[in-house]
Scaffold this motif. Structure first.
Motif, PDB file in Angstrom:
ATOM      1  N   ALA A  75      50.210  11.929  -1.797  1.00  4.82           N
ATOM      2  CA  ALA A  75      49.799  12.281  -0.430  1.00  4.82           C
ATOM      3  C   ALA A  75      49.555  13.785  -0.354  1.00  4.82           C
ATOM      4  N   VAL A  76      48.549  14.228  -1.105  1.00  2.00           N
ATOM      5  CA  VAL A  76      48.152  15.648  -1.067  1.00  2.00           C
ATOM      6  C   VAL A  76      46.638  15.705  -0.889  1.00  2.00           C
ATOM      7  N   ASP A  77      46.128  16.874  -0.703  1.00  2.46           N
ATOM      8  CA  ASP A  77      44.693  17.045  -0.534  1.00  2.46           C
ATOM      9  C   ASP A  77      43.922  16.429  -1.728  1.00  2.46           C
ATOM     10  N   ALA A  78      42.787  15.761  -1.411  1.00  2.00           N
ATOM     11  CA  ALA A  78      42.030  15.008  -2.428  1.00  2.00           C
ATOM     12  C   ALA A  78      41.727  15.858  -3.674  1.00  2.00           C
ATOM     13  N   VAL A  81      44.278  15.778  -6.375  1.00  4.33           N
ATOM     14  CA  VAL A  81      44.705  14.474  -6.900  1.00  4.33           C
ATOM     15  C   VAL A  81      44.416  14.311  -8.406  1.00  4.33           C
ATOM     16  N   SER A 100      45.696   9.692   0.208  1.00  2.00           N
ATOM     17  CA  SER A 100      44.779  10.750   0.654  1.00  2.00           C
ATOM     18  C   SER A 100      43.367  10.228   0.875  1.00  2.00           C
ATOM     19  N   ASN A 133      42.428   6.593   0.055  1.00  2.00           N
ATOM     20  CA  ASN A 133      42.141   6.370   1.467  1.00  2.00           C
ATOM     21  C   ASN A 133      42.766   5.066   1.930  1.00  2.00           C
TER      22      ASN A 133
END
Ligand SMILES: CC(=O)SCCNC(=O)CCNC(=O)[C@H](O)C(C)(C)COP(=O)(O)OP(=O)(O)OC[C@H]1O[C@@H](n2cnc3c(N)ncnc32)[C@H](O)[C@@H]1OP(=O)(O)O
Length: 711
Positions: A75-78, A81, A100, A133
């Motif tokens: 659950a971090v910025d794309a 990832v 994310s 997503n």
């Protein structure tokens, strides 16, 4: 390399949450919070910015953990990832849930690039991806809960035998919350968002075999492109081998909905009519709207699948009883008359004003024990398979003790499914809540309850259907090669359509009978051409540029002898040359006039999502005006083809209505299957129609065919 099962997502021994922080609104923290409630496995946090999150030690990298990690929730910025996935891969993580957003669904170059990158990394390390997503995974039995919605925003339902597969995270969250409010048990749920890897087929395969799942609810916007038939086969296995009903609602039915679906999860949504047909082929039950899906969930969670379709209606309102009976019958259930033996018993107990038919109507002075008596009596005598109990609270003698009567009955006779209808001011609301608290399916209106029971019965039909003896038809390689030659020849001549004689040749090559025909290129050829064909005959102009032959005098029917034939030839050439002087005439077809029979159409069209779709219906006005057609995707088995024939409303005409001879359904089924196989074998064909195909008791004969090619 064969991909690992997705079981590890539902039953991990250890979970690492990447990106969790102490901040209240942090998604990772909310996930950690939910997992800490019921998950008994080992939990880890990865965040280089903190030493500890909610009492859990936070690691700088997943590689620093001295333990095996089954799944990682990211659950971090794309943009971060891919690097985190690389570490997860090195660590030997079996699966990642990427909550994310910012990948293919945003329809940007960067989004697509990031999605491709994570797929590549996952493949390299044989890791499965759920998302991106997405809200991920829920397993009430093991306390796995990656839904990043705190309990005050989404109630968690009690554990149960219904599992949910959803392409939309938000819709899944609503369903879960609603189920909790109605005391409906949900066992497992999965949301795969962009489907970078795990999709509806993986989910069905897992839940199909899962012993804790009895019913599967699905929301999808589109089947993964190219996987249409795999979806059909998997769903058939789940429903008929594992005997688990699948109830599906599709998003993106209209073109507006479909474009919303596309931007929502970067998915391709196909035409809804095709989708419904494929759902039938897949043995899936369709819910027409969310209300219906929720209604079905209600009856399913409380009841077992009924043994038959007979419904007993017990009511204290005549009008409600009548509407219930109408809706039940309209939806394929039966409302049988009560036997005389039972009627006699009822007469001994009830006053004469009670109507002892089905619906059994107690009228306004019904009491709870009336219901109890009838429910027990009908069940013990096996007069019906299900009950629709209408217990309105307005009549003055009705009281809340009916709630216990109904619940006690359901516990004693669990093999007799029930649905209850009640409504009416404060007392009605109270009764509804009392029943809902016990999980009893309650409805405000009889038609909705009736439809839900009808779907419950549909589940029985699905689970008893068998596919193992269904067979495809085989067209020999030699025939396919010959068919390919015909197509190649047309494409070589830069045509995107076969001439009529070529289309008929193609049908003959693949084993679909046609009427006899021959082609003449000049007057002198007529005599030798007609040798094999009996009068009366038809004559048709062959020309690539003429779409409506009759409009230019290019069709002459009922030619009875050689004299008329010679005359017709001169006329047909004259007509066309006069009306369309620029048309290039390739020849003239002389064709046996079709004997009497029913005109049917067998056609096929290549669909982007599902490949060739084959259509069947009566020819002429029935096809176009009434839209009375059935469809399936190819390959089509004999069972599918028979179902297609029996599904159209006008099937009675084919079965010999009012003294007409019945058509040979096997021959029709064979033509349907052959068209399906041809379309699969030769992808250069984008569309074809045999219209009319004349069907009679002697078989089928094609009179006219149209074949469109992809250049
Ligand atoms: C509901 C549906 O329909 S489906 C669900 C679809 N998904 C969504 O809706 C989620 C949409 N939001 C997003 O995708 C966002 O990118 C989020 C919420 C996942 C992350 O957003 P951001 O806060 O901007 O990301 P960012 O990476 O900067 O920080 C996230 C946390 O990770 C931590 N973090 C940053 N880098 C790392 C790293 N390399 N390793 C571990 N943790 C890290 C940060 O500490 C931060 O927490 P904090 O701000 O509380 O300290």
């Amino acid at each position: 390399m064969e991909k690992n099962s997705i079981k590890v997502f539902f039953e991990p021994n250890s979970v690492a949450i990447i990106g969790a922080s102490p901040k209240k609104e942090n998604l990772g923290r909310i996930i950690l919070d939910s997992m800490q409630k019921n998950y008994k496995g080992r939990l880890y946090v990865i965040n280089p910015n903190y030493d500890e999150v909610q009492g859990v030690k936070s690691y700088k990298s997943i590689l620093d953990i001295d333990d095996e990690i089954d799944i990682a929730v990211i659950a971090v910025d794309a943009k971060k990832v891919p690097d985190l996935m690389l570490d997860a891969g090195k660590k030997g993580v079996k699966g990642v849930v990427i909550v994310s957003g910012g990948f293919a669904e945003i329809d940007s170059e960067l989004g697509y690039k990031l999605q491709e990158e994570i797929i590549e990394i996952a493949n390299k390390f044989n890791m499965r991806i759920l998302g991106p997503n997405c809200i991920g995974i829920y397993n009430s039995f093991k306390g796995v809960d990656t839904f990043f919605l705190p309990y005050e925003r989404m109630r968690r339902p009690k554990s149960g035998a219904i599992s949910i597969i959803s392409q939309s995270g938000a819709l899944l969250a609503t369903l879960m919350d609603w189920a909790a409010s109605k005391n409906i048990g949900i066992g497992k749920a999965i949301n795969f968002g962009n489907k970078a890897d795990i999709d509806e087929i993986d989910s069905l395969e897992y839940l199909g075999k899962d012993e804790e799942t009895r019913v599967i609810l699905m929301y999808i916007e589109g089947i993964t492109p190219g996987k249409g038939y795999q979806f059909v086969e998997t769903a058939r296995k789940v429903t008929s081998v594992y005997r688990k009903p699948i109830i599906l609602i599709k998003g993106g039915k209209t073109s507006r909905g479909a474009s919303a679906a596309k931007s929502h999860t970067a998915s391709l949504a196909g035409s809804y009519e095709i989708f419904k047909a494929i759902s039938k082929q897949a043995n899936i039950i369709i819910a027409n709207d969310l209300e219906e899906l929720f209604d079905i969930a209600k009856v399913m969670s409380f009841n077992l699948i009924p043994k038959g379709n007979r419904v007993g209606i017990i009511t204290n309102s005549g009008g409600h009883g009548v509407i219930a009976a109408d809706t039940l019958i309209e939806n394929g259930l039966s409302v049988p008359e009560i036997s005389e033996k039972i009627k006699e018993k009822l007469k001994e107990v009830f006053p004469p004003r009670v109507s002892l038919h089905n619906p059994i109507d107690f009228t306004g002075d019904a009491k709870s024990d009336y219901y109890k008596y009838v429910l027990d009596l009908l069940s013990e005598n096996d007069e019906v398979d299900m009950f629709l109990i209408i217990a309105l609270i307005q009549p003055q003698t009705m009281d809340l003790s009916i709630s216990n009567v109904i619940f006690d009955f359901s516990q004693k006779h669990f093999d007799k499914p029930i649905a209850v209808v009640t409504i009416g001011a404060e007392m009605g609301e109270k009764l509804k809540l009392m029943l809902e608290e016990k999980g009893v399916p309650v409805f405000e209106f009889p038609d909705r309850a009736s439809k839900a029971l009808a779907k419950l019965y549909d589940c029985r039909k699905c689970s008893t259907k068998r596919f193992e003896n269904c067979r495809r038809i085989s067209i020999s390689q030699e025939s396919i090669n010959r068919a390919r030659e015909i197509i190649k020849n047309a494409l070589y001549q830069n045509r995107n359509k076969l001439l009529e004689n070529e289309a008929l040749d193609l049908l003959n090559v693949i084993g679909v009978n046609t009427v006899k025909y021959c082609i003449v290129e000049n007057y002198d050829m007529i005599k030798s051409c007609i040798k094999e064909i009996n009068f009366p005959v038809a004559m048709k102009i062959i020309s690539e540029g003429i779409i409506h032959k009759s409009d230019v005098g290019g069709v002459i029917l009922n030619i009875n002898n050689e004299e008329e034939l010679a005359e017709s030839y001169k006329n047909i050439i004259k007509n066309v040359k006069y009306r369309l002087p620029q048309a290039k005439i390739s020849g003239v077809m002389i064709q046996e006039m079709a004997k009497q029979g029913n005109e049917i159409i067998v056609g096929s069209k290549f669909d982007e999502n599902f490949g060739p779709i084959v259509l069947f219906g009566l020819g002429g006005i029935y096809t176009e005006v009434i839209g009375d057609v059935s469809m399936r995707m190819s390959p089509i088995t004999d069972c599918d083809a028979r179902e297609m024939i029996d599904e159209i409303k006008s099937v009675k005409i084919l079965e010999g209505y009012r003294g007409l001879e019945p058509v040979d359904k096997n021959a029709v089924a064979e033509a349907i299957m052959r068209v399906g196989e041809l379309m699969l074998a030769i992808p250069e064909i984008s569309e074809m129609d045999i219209n009319p195909l004349i069907a009679s008791s002697l078989g089928v004969k094609a009179v006219d065919a149209r074949v469109i090619l992809k250049r």
